[in-house]
Design a protein around this motif. Structure first.
Motif, PDB file in Angstrom:
ATOM      1  N   LYS A  25       0.825  -1.208   0.000  1.00 52.94           N
ATOM      2  CA  LYS A  25       0.000   0.000   0.000  1.00 52.94           C
ATOM      3  C   LYS A  25       0.857   1.256   0.000  1.00 52.94           C
ATOM      4  O   LYS A  25       1.837   1.347   0.721  1.00 52.94           O
ATOM      5  CB  LYS A  25      -0.893  -0.015   1.237  1.00 52.94           C
ATOM      6  CG  LYS A  25      -1.922   1.099   1.278  1.00 52.94           C
ATOM      7  CD  LYS A  25      -2.839   0.887   2.477  1.00 52.94           C
ATOM      8  CE  LYS A  25      -3.975   1.878   2.508  1.00 52.94           C
ATOM      9  NZ  LYS A  25      -4.869   1.620   3.642  1.00 52.94           N
TER      10      LYS A  25
ATOM     11  N   ARG B 280      -6.406   3.997 -10.403  1.00 56.09           N
ATOM     12  CA  ARG B 280      -6.202   2.674 -11.020  1.00 56.09           C
ATOM     13  C   ARG B 280      -5.672   2.806 -12.445  1.00 56.09           C
ATOM     14  O   ARG B 280      -4.738   2.103 -12.841  1.00 56.09           O
ATOM     15  CB  ARG B 280      -7.515   1.897 -11.067  1.00 56.09           C
ATOM     16  CG  ARG B 280      -7.944   1.315  -9.767  1.00 56.09           C
ATOM     17  CD  ARG B 280      -9.249   0.523  -9.958  1.00 56.09           C
ATOM     18  NE  ARG B 280      -9.772   0.063  -8.705  1.00 56.09           N
ATOM     19  CZ  ARG B 280      -9.366  -1.012  -8.061  1.00 56.09           C
ATOM     20  NH1 ARG B 280      -8.415  -1.754  -8.571  1.00 56.09           N
ATOM     21  NH2 ARG B 280      -9.897  -1.359  -6.917  1.00 56.09           N
TER      22      ARG B 280
ATOM     23  N   PHE C  53      -1.862   4.021 -12.229  1.00 50.56           N
ATOM     24  CA  PHE C  53      -0.874   3.174 -11.564  1.00 50.56           C
ATOM     25  C   PHE C  53      -0.868   1.722 -12.044  1.00 50.56           C
ATOM     26  O   PHE C  53       0.089   1.002 -11.771  1.00 50.56           O
ATOM     27  CB  PHE C  53      -1.047   3.246 -10.044  1.00 50.56           C
ATOM     28  CG  PHE C  53      -0.543   4.547  -9.468  1.00 50.56           C
ATOM     29  CD1 PHE C  53       0.806   4.795  -9.356  1.00 50.56           C
ATOM     30  CD2 PHE C  53      -1.428   5.535  -9.075  1.00 50.56           C
ATOM     31  CE1 PHE C  53       1.286   5.999  -8.858  1.00 50.56           C
ATOM     32  CE2 PHE C  53      -0.982   6.746  -8.565  1.00 50.56           C
ATOM     33  CZ  PHE C  53       0.383   6.974  -8.461  1.00 50.56           C
ATOM     34  N   ARG C  54      -1.860   1.287 -12.824  1.00 47.90           N
ATOM     35  CA  ARG C  54      -1.859  -0.097 -13.304  1.00 47.90           C
ATOM     36  C   ARG C  54      -0.707  -0.383 -14.257  1.00 47.90           C
ATOM     37  O   ARG C  54      -0.348  -1.528 -14.478  1.00 47.90           O
ATOM     38  CB  ARG C  54      -3.207  -0.479 -13.897  1.00 47.90           C
ATOM     39  CG  ARG C  54      -3.409  -0.010 -15.296  1.00 47.90           C
ATOM     40  CD  ARG C  54      -4.646  -0.646 -15.926  1.00 47.90           C
ATOM     41  NE  ARG C  54      -5.486   0.422 -16.448  1.00 47.90           N
ATOM     42  CZ  ARG C  54      -6.779   0.525 -16.260  1.00 47.90           C
ATOM     43  NH1 ARG C  54      -7.419  -0.355 -15.575  1.00 47.90           N
ATOM     44  NH2 ARG C  54      -7.447   1.518 -16.777  1.00 47.90           N
TER      45      ARG C  54
ATOM     46  N   LYS D  77      -0.282  -5.087 -10.949  1.00 52.09           N
ATOM     47  CA  LYS D  77      -1.674  -5.370 -10.601  1.00 52.09           C
ATOM     48  C   LYS D  77      -2.074  -4.669  -9.315  1.00 52.09           C
ATOM     49  O   LYS D  77      -1.370  -4.751  -8.305  1.00 52.09           O
ATOM     50  CB  LYS D  77      -1.893  -6.872 -10.437  1.00 52.09           C
ATOM     51  CG  LYS D  77      -2.132  -7.612 -11.708  1.00 52.09           C
ATOM     52  CD  LYS D  77      -2.658  -9.003 -11.404  1.00 52.09           C
ATOM     53  CE  LYS D  77      -3.594  -9.388 -12.525  1.00 52.09           C
ATOM     54  NZ  LYS D  77      -4.202 -10.677 -12.315  1.00 52.09           N
ATOM     55  N   ILE D  78      -3.218  -3.996  -9.369  1.00 49.07           N
ATOM     56  CA  ILE D  78      -3.717  -3.246  -8.223  1.00 49.07           C
ATOM     57  C   ILE D  78      -4.827  -4.041  -7.547  1.00 49.07           C
ATOM     58  O   ILE D  78      -5.769  -4.500  -8.201  1.00 49.07           O
ATOM     59  CB  ILE D  78      -4.243  -1.867  -8.688  1.00 49.07           C
ATOM     60  CG1 ILE D  78      -3.086  -1.039  -9.230  1.00 49.07           C
ATOM     61  CG2 ILE D  78      -4.970  -1.151  -7.555  1.00 49.07           C
ATOM     62  CD1 ILE D  78      -3.503   0.243  -9.903  1.00 49.07           C
ATOM     63  N   SER D  79      -4.707  -4.210  -6.227  1.00 49.14           N
ATOM     64  CA  SER D  79      -5.757  -4.917  -5.491  1.00 49.14           C
ATOM     65  C   SER D  79      -6.779  -3.944  -4.902  1.00 49.14           C
ATOM     66  O   SER D  79      -7.915  -4.319  -4.645  1.00 49.14           O
ATOM     67  CB  SER D  79      -5.166  -5.796  -4.383  1.00 49.14           C
ATOM     68  OG  SER D  79      -4.426  -5.014  -3.473  1.00 49.14           O
TER      69      SER D  79
ATOM     70  N   ALA E 242      -7.761   0.626  -4.713  1.00 51.15           N
ATOM     71  CA  ALA E 242      -7.449   2.042  -4.915  1.00 51.15           C
ATOM     72  C   ALA E 242      -8.599   2.843  -4.339  1.00 51.15           C
ATOM     73  O   ALA E 242      -9.761   2.483  -4.519  1.00 51.15           O
ATOM     74  CB  ALA E 242      -7.263   2.352  -6.396  1.00 51.15           C
TER      75      ALA E 242
ATOM     76  N   VAL F 233      -3.217   3.529  -3.004  1.00 49.72           N
ATOM     77  CA  VAL F 233      -3.215   2.469  -4.010  1.00 49.72           C
ATOM     78  C   VAL F 233      -2.491   1.284  -3.385  1.00 49.72           C
ATOM     79  O   VAL F 233      -1.433   1.446  -2.766  1.00 49.72           O
ATOM     80  CB  VAL F 233      -2.486   2.919  -5.302  1.00 49.72           C
ATOM     81  CG1 VAL F 233      -2.352   1.762  -6.280  1.00 49.72           C
ATOM     82  CG2 VAL F 233      -3.225   4.087  -5.946  1.00 49.72           C
ATOM     83  N   THR F 234      -3.083   0.104  -3.526  1.00 50.37           N
ATOM     84  CA  THR F 234      -2.469  -1.114  -3.005  1.00 50.37           C
ATOM     85  C   THR F 234      -2.172  -2.056  -4.166  1.00 50.37           C
ATOM     86  O   THR F 234      -3.067  -2.406  -4.938  1.00 50.37           O
ATOM     87  CB  THR F 234      -3.390  -1.812  -1.991  1.00 50.37           C
ATOM     88  OG1 THR F 234      -3.774  -0.883  -0.983  1.00 50.37           O
ATOM     89  CG2 THR F 234      -2.695  -3.011  -1.348  1.00 50.37           C
ATOM     90  N   PHE F 235      -0.911  -2.430  -4.287  1.00 48.66           N
ATOM     91  CA  PHE F 235      -0.478  -3.361  -5.326  1.00 48.66           C
ATOM     92  C   PHE F 235      -0.467  -4.789  -4.774  1.00 48.66           C
ATOM     93  O   PHE F 235      -0.128  -5.000  -3.611  1.00 48.66           O
ATOM     94  CB  PHE F 235       0.930  -3.002  -5.817  1.00 48.66           C
ATOM     95  CG  PHE F 235       0.985  -1.714  -6.581  1.00 48.66           C
ATOM     96  CD1 PHE F 235       0.626  -1.660  -7.918  1.00 48.66           C
ATOM     97  CD2 PHE F 235       1.394  -0.548  -5.956  1.00 48.66           C
ATOM     98  CE1 PHE F 235       0.678  -0.472  -8.621  1.00 48.66           C
ATOM     99  CE2 PHE F 235       1.446   0.651  -6.647  1.00 48.66           C
ATOM    100  CZ  PHE F 235       1.083   0.684  -7.984  1.00 48.66           C
ATOM    101  N   GLU F 236      -0.813  -5.750  -5.622  1.00 49.30           N
ATOM    102  CA  GLU F 236      -0.765  -7.154  -5.217  1.00 49.30           C
ATOM    103  C   GLU F 236       0.660  -7.567  -4.871  1.00 49.30           C
ATOM    104  O   GLU F 236       0.885  -8.330  -3.940  1.00 49.30           O
ATOM    105  CB  GLU F 236      -1.333  -8.050  -6.324  1.00 49.30           C
ATOM    106  CG  GLU F 236      -2.829  -7.913  -6.487  1.00 49.30           C
ATOM    107  CD  GLU F 236      -3.401  -8.839  -7.538  1.00 49.30           C
ATOM    108  OE1 GLU F 236      -2.678  -9.746  -8.032  1.00 49.30           O
ATOM    109  OE2 GLU F 236      -4.583  -8.668  -7.871  1.00 49.30           O
TER     110      GLU F 236
END
Length: 102
Positions: A11, A27, A30-31, A35-37, A39, A56-59
């Motif tokens: 995050k 999204r 930043f994609r 991969k974004i989990s 936003a 924004v939280t990335f996988e």
């Protein structure tokens, strides 16, 4: 439980958003990094007005390293934005920022 949320290493904070900027805009931008989990663009619950920041939280948490390497390049909704790693609230307050100072 008062502090039920645990720190997510994938995050990051995004500051300086325009009032029109939404989670979908975060999204969309930043994609390109991974991969974004999740936003979210934060909104004041009382007024419904945008607060000018989001998350924004990335996988894959390692993606944040790539985003941070391009710190000065990020523009969302026509405005340059600030990106920072989020900190674990339980451990906040003791460490240094580790910045170069230049």
């Amino acid at each position: 439980p008062s502090n039920a949320k645990k720190h997510d290493p994938g995050k990051m904070f995004v500051g300086g958003l325009t009032p029109e900027c939404k989670a979908d805009d975060l999204r969309a931008y930043f994609r390109q990094f991974g991969k974004i989990s999740d936003a979210v663009a934060m909104v004041d619950k009382a007024t419904g007005k945008a607060r000018g920041f989001g998350f924004v939280t990335f996988e894959d948490p390692s993606v944040i390293d790539v985003v941070m390497d391009r710190f000065n390049d990020h523009q969302v909704c026509g405005r340059w934005v600030e990106v920072r790693r989020t900190e674990d609230r339980a451990g906040a307050g003791g460490g240094s920022g580790g910045g170069s100072g230049a």
